[in-house]
Structure formats: C-alpha cells, structure tokens
Design a protein around this motif. Structure first.
Motif, short mmCIF file in Angstrom:
data_model
loop_
_atom_site.label_atom_id
_atom_site.label_comp_id
_atom_site.label_asym_id
_atom_site.label_seq_id
_atom_site.Cartn_x
_atom_site.Cartn_y
_atom_site.Cartn_z
N ILE A 6 0.82 -1.11 -0.17
CA ILE A 6 -0.06 -0.07 0.05
C ILE A 6 1.05 1.32 -0.07
N ALA A 7 1.98 1.00 0.50
CA ALA A 7 3.09 2.37 0.57
C ALA A 7 3.26 2.78 -0.71
N PHE A 8 3.18 1.87 -1.79
CA PHE A 8 3.51 2.08 -3.21
C PHE A 8 2.60 3.06 -3.72
N VAL A 9 1.12 3.14 -3.10
CA VAL A 9 0.35 3.96 -3.44
C VAL A 9 0.57 5.65 -2.92
N LEU A 10 1.14 5.46 -1.61
CA LEU A 10 1.65 6.73 -1.08
C LEU A 10 2.79 7.30 -1.87
N GLY A 11 3.77 6.35 -2.32
CA GLY A 11 4.70 6.87 -3.11
C GLY A 11 4.11 7.69 -4.74
N ALA A 12 3.14 6.95 -5.24
CA ALA A 12 2.41 7.38 -6.23
C ALA A 12 1.88 8.87 -6.15
N GLY A 13 1.08 8.84 -4.84
CA GLY A 13 0.42 9.99 -4.45
C GLY A 13 1.35 11.41 -4.26
N SER A 36 -6.22 -10.40 10.34
CA SER A 36 -4.97 -9.85 10.16
C SER A 36 -5.13 -8.79 8.71
N MET A 37 -5.90 -9.28 7.70
CA MET A 37 -5.87 -8.43 6.59
C MET A 37 -6.65 -7.28 6.80
N TRP A 38 -7.78 -7.30 7.53
CA TRP A 38 -8.54 -6.19 7.98
C TRP A 38 -7.61 -5.21 8.49
N VAL A 39 -6.79 -5.62 9.64
CA VAL A 39 -5.64 -4.92 10.30
C VAL A 39 -4.87 -4.16 9.30
N ALA A 40 -4.49 -4.90 8.26
CA ALA A 40 -3.49 -4.56 7.33
C ALA A 40 -4.00 -3.36 6.38
N LEU A 41 -5.53 -3.57 6.14
CA LEU A 41 -6.25 -2.45 5.26
C LEU A 41 -6.39 -1.04 6.14
N VAL A 42 -6.51 -1.53 7.52
CA VAL A 42 -6.81 -0.12 8.40
C VAL A 42 -5.59 0.61 8.29
N LEU A 43 -4.48 -0.02 8.86
CA LEU A 43 -3.22 0.60 8.95
C LEU A 43 -2.88 1.16 7.53
N GLY A 44 -3.02 0.39 6.34
CA GLY A 44 -2.63 0.92 4.87
C GLY A 44 -3.46 2.31 4.74
N VAL A 45 -4.70 2.36 5.29
CA VAL A 45 -5.58 3.49 4.87
C VAL A 45 -4.80 4.83 5.85
N ALA A 59 1.84 7.80 11.57
CA ALA A 59 2.75 7.25 12.44
C ALA A 59 2.43 5.75 13.05
N TRP A 60 1.23 5.44 13.17
CA TRP A 60 0.84 4.27 13.54
C TRP A 60 1.51 3.03 12.41
N PRO A 61 0.92 3.06 11.34
CA PRO A 61 1.60 1.84 10.50
C PRO A 61 2.88 2.16 10.28
N LEU A 62 3.59 3.41 10.46
CA LEU A 62 5.17 3.35 10.09
C LEU A 62 5.62 2.75 11.26
#
Lengths: 235, 336
Positions: A45-52, B179-188, B203-206
């Motif tokens: 998903i970080a790639f999307v951030l990079g694209a943004g 775990s994928m729901w967690v990944a999705l939330v952290l990704g957003v 900062a949380w996903p980071l």
C-alpha cells in the motif's frame, strides 16, 4: 501526546518483539507469520503513497510552470499509461490453466502493453543508467586514487590485481611465469586475494554490521531510539 | 547557434547518416519477427482430491476448442529468412511492428542516457522523466498483483478474486481475515500522510513497519551474519590435504594452513579496528592497523568488482545496440 507518540512506540515494540520471539518460540510462530503478511500488505500500500507523492510533486510543478514542467508532464503521462496498462492487464491473454478467469494471465509478457513498456523502456533506461557508472567510477578513481601511503597502495594494488586477474590481460601479462611460480600469476593471485584477504575483511565488516543492526534494532524495540518518529513537528 | 548546439547537430547528423547507410546494406537493421501461435483449449472433468470433480484445461484441435486466442512468440530473424526463402507468401512468421518500434525506442533511450556523458540535454531529461514515471508505476503494479490481490483481496473478497484472477485460491481462515483487515486499516492510515491535516495518523503504520523490520533484522542478521560468519571462522587452523598417493601433500597443506591463519588474523584484527570503546594504542593499535590493511584490500577488491560489474552492464548495452538494433555483430547467430 498519547496518540502521537506513546501508542506508536508501543506498536513498534509489540511488532518487533512478536517477530523476535516467533523466531524462537513455536507457540507464536503463526502470529509472526501474520505480522509478516500484514507488513507485506502495508509495504504494497505504501507504493500508493509513493504514487500520491509523485503526483503531488509533479502537478505542483506543472501548475506553477516551474522550470522543466514539460518533463513533469512526460513523467505523469508515462506513469498513467504504465499504471493503466498494468492494473487492468490490457492486452494480456488469460492463463492456459484458468482461461475463464479474465485476469489470470501474467502481465509481464512483451505482447502486452505493460510488458512492452518494461522490455523496451524500463530495461534499457535503468540498465544504461547503471552502466554509465562504469565511466564515472573510472573517472573518480583516476582523480582520487593516489598511492600516497601503504593503505592507499594496498587498495590500489588489490583493485589492479582483481581487475587484471579476471580478464585476458592478466593471463597475457603473467603467463610467462614458470610453473613453480604459478601462484604469482595474476589470475591465481586474484583468486588468493579473494579467498583469503577479501574473505577476512568482509567477515569483519559483516560481523560489525550484524552487531550494529542488532544493537540499533534493540534500541528501537525498547523505545530508547525514537529518531524514526521525526522531530514531532508533524501537523 | 552555440558551440554545444553545433556539436549536437553534427553528432545527430553522423548518426543519421550511419543509420541510413546501414539500412541500405545487407538485410537491413533493427527488426523483430514473431511467430503466430494459435492457442486452442478445451475443458475436461476429472476426479480430484476427495472425489470432487474438477475442470482442467488442455490443448485440443482448433475445431474442438471452447477457448481460443492467438499468441505471438519472438523468433530469430534467420527463421524468418528461411521461411521466406521456402515460401515467399508465408504468414506464420512476420514482422512485429510494436516490438520493432519498441526496439528503436529502446535504442533511443540507451543513446539518450549515454548522451549525458557529453552534457545534460533534452534527450537525457526526457529519458529521465520517462524512467521515473514507468518505474514508479511498474513497482506499483507489481505490488498490486503480487501482494494486494492474492493476500489482501484474496482474504477479504475471496469469491471475486477466485473468479477473476486465481481460481486455485485457498480459502483463508479467520486469523488471516482479521490480520488483513488490520493491514487494510493500517494501510489507509498510512495514506493519511497525503491529507492536508492529521499527518501524525500515519505514524501508527510507520511504527508497525519500523518495529517489524527491527525484529526481523535482529533475527536475520544475528542468525545468518553473526553466527554463520563466526562459525565459518572458528575452524581448525591446520588443514591436512591428502596427496594422490595417499600420504600428505605438504605443499598444499602449508598453503591451506597459512590461508586459514591469515583469515583468522584478518577477522580478529578487522573486528579490533571496529572496537571504538578502547583507545587504539599498543597491541590494540597494532592489531587495528593490521585490520585496516585487510579492510583496504577488501575495499580494493570491492572496487574492482564494482567496475567489472558496471563494464559488463555497459558491454550488454553495446551488444544491444550493435547486435539487436544495428545488426552489425551476431554473436548468438540469430541472423546467420
């Protein structure tokens, strides 16, 4: 403060210790695998951030008519074309195993626009950029290499032995040496340097790096090192 | 016109003249040929595991096929020449315009990047802008299809993914879905960094990425670097090499033993050099100095290897220009 600094530190500590303990303990091995999968997905998903960020930087450049804004249009156009061709698998045939699944084929075949862009744009561009370093490394070495002391002489001498020992020039230069002195032929000398001195030096460096990485990682996990959070000046 | 402009004009003119001359001699240059392959597939029901029937697809004659498409496989130019000589009207092997244009574009990009050696110019800037756009999108697409689709969407929308992309997708369990729901939330949350306000949410996903990376790095570096390198160093110094007659080859034994001793001395002295909490004086200073000699030899070897690697890449680019594009050389016998 709790949301901005405390919770992130706890998340880092939890994530790190789960990965650390899962390498040793069977009971939470599965948890470690789940964390690794979550990590991979967030990284994707970080790639999307990079694209943004790429879009933001280039659109700003275009809207302000900054110097080189025309090239920003080229960047955005090639980005958009490659992205659309790849995400929608334009022109990609389905896989022979699952022909009914529309998107089951590989997008990297040169028949597809995405594969075409990879083969005829990305590969020539990136490999030529890396190849150019041959000139710059040689030019920098010519200017910087001076055997002013023993250490510099060792570096220079080893570079020559390795470079000559792995080409025909080395074989021609020292091929006249008799059999009993064959160890001094450049091709053999190069092998000896690599097997003994280079191995020893590399080992010392690798062990040093491993100790450094372990110490730094532990400092992060224990919350001692918080530099990764920045200065706290975030909005 | 400036002096640099004149130089560019002369260089481009010479290149164009050479290309025209090359194009008018022999078989020409810079063309890619493809062979037409018709894919005809038919389905068949077979008994799978636990008696459940499953559909498999295999190649069948064209008149019995339920799925058909055409693939174009690249072939060597000599195959086209042979096919044309045998039958001038054949159409199974033909010129591929998209790939031929791609080849010329690749040659242009190669020359554009190389032109930077003379000076910064429009062609180089154009190539630079292109590589940024293409590579950013390329890695995004790879991340999407290799990670997001099978892992994230495969766990959250399995029916859709198995119908459109991966019919062999294994159903995910509850833990994977959570775990994928967690990944999705952290990704957003990570994407929040692009928002005008609330950037701290990223900062949380980071934190998760930093923590997991740190945990992984401790394990991998200690296991594969520290322990493995230490184990490789802690070997018997004296290494007896047997001779062909069954005795001891003293010459080889001496060299092997000397090599082992030199490696041990090098590793210890190199590590002493990295010991910054002790002053480098006396015995420690001497050992550190020997360590520096070893490190210098290592850097010299690394330099030599880097130069050789880059020159190999450069040779590959020249081979692309002279073989694939200009048809001046034919090391792989693709045209003769």
């Amino acid at each position: 403060m709790i949301l901005r600094r405390t919770i992130p530190i706890w998340i880092a500590t939890l994530g790190g210790f789960v990965m650390l303990i899962s390498a040793f303990g069977k009971p939470i091995e599965g948890m470690g695998e789940s964390f690794a999968e979550v990590f991979n997905v967030i990284a994707a998903i970080a790639f999307v951030l990079g694209a943004g960020s790429l879009l933001k930087a280039n659109l700003t450049k275009i809207s302000r008519r900054d110097a080189g804004w025309g090239f920003a249009i080229v960047t955005l156009s090639t980005f958009a074309v490659t992205l659309i061709a790849g995400i929608f698998k334009v022109g990609v045939n389905p896989s022979r195993d699952f022909p009914l699944a529309t998107f089951s084929g590989k997008q990297t075949t040169p028949e597809s626009p995405f594969g075409w862009l990879y083969e005829y744009a990305m590969v020539p561009l990136t490999s030529t950029m890396f190849a150019l370093l041959a000139f710059y490394v040689a030019s920098a070495a010519f200017r910087a290499f001076r055997a002013k002391n023993l250490e510099a002489g060792l570096l220079l001498g080893t570079a020559f032995i390795v470079l000559l020992g792995r080409t025909f020039a080395g074989v021609i230069l020292t091929g006249w040496l008799p059999e009993w002195a064959s160890g001094l032929r450049l091709e053999n000398l190069s092998v000896y340097v690599m097997q003994v001195f280079n191995t020893a030096g590399n080992r010392a460096i690798i062990v040093g790096i491993a100790l450094g990485v372990a110490a730094t990682s532990l400092r992060i996990l224990l919350g001692v090192d918080r530099s990764w959070m920045g200065t706290g000046g975030d909005r | 016109m400036t002096r640099q402009g004149k130089t560019w004009l002369v260089m481009c003119g010479v290149l164009a003249a050479l290309l025209i001359a090359r194009g008018l001699t022999g078989e020409g240059l810079g063309r890619v040929y493809v062979k037409k392959v018709e894919v005809s597939l038919g389905s068949e029901q077979v008994a799978g595991a636990q008696g459940v029937s499953q559909t498999i697809w295999k190649e069948v004659p064209a008149d019995k096929a339920t799925m058909k498409w055409v693939e174009w496989n690249q072939v060597a130019p000599k195959e086209f020449f042979a096919a044309r000589a045998a039958n001038p009207a054949q159409d199974s092997i033909s010129l591929s315009w998209p790939r031929t244009i791609g080849l010329w574009l690749g040659a242009f990009f190669t020359l554009a990047i190389m032109s930077f050696l003379y000076a910064d110019n429009i062609a180089y800037k154009l190539a630079e802008a292109t590589v940024i756009g293409v590579s950013a999108a390329y890695w995004m697409v790879i991340g999407f299809w290799e990670t997001l689709v099978p892992k994230l969407f495969g766990a959250l929308t399995p029916t859709l993914v198995s119908k459109l992309v991966l019919p062999s997708l294994q159903p995910s369990d509850v833990v994977q879905q959570i775990s994928m729901w967690v990944a999705l939330v952290l990704g957003v949350m990570m994407l929040w960094r692009l928002a005008p306000r609330g950037g701290w949410i990223a900062a949380w996903p980071l934190a998760f990425i930093v923590g997991v990376t740190a945990g992984l790095k401790i394990v991998s570096h200690v296991e594969s670097d520290l322990m493995a390198q230490a184990a490789a160093t802690m070997q018997p110094i004296v290494e007896v090499v047997p001779s062909a007659t069954g005795g001891t080859d003293w010459y080889a034994t001496t060299w092997a033993t000397l090599a082992n001793a030199l490696v041990l001395v090098g590793v210890v002295c190199g590590l002493v050099y990295f010991l910054f909490s002790v002053q480098h004086k006396g015995v420690i200073g001497g050992a550190a100095r020997v360590g520096v000699w070893y490190l210098m030899i290592t850097f010299g070897a690394a330099f030599g290897f880097t130069v050789m690697g880059r020159i190999a890449l450069l040779a590959a680019r020249f081979e692309f220009l002279f073989d694939d594009w200009l048809w001046l050389i034919d090391p792989n016998h693709l045209r003769s």
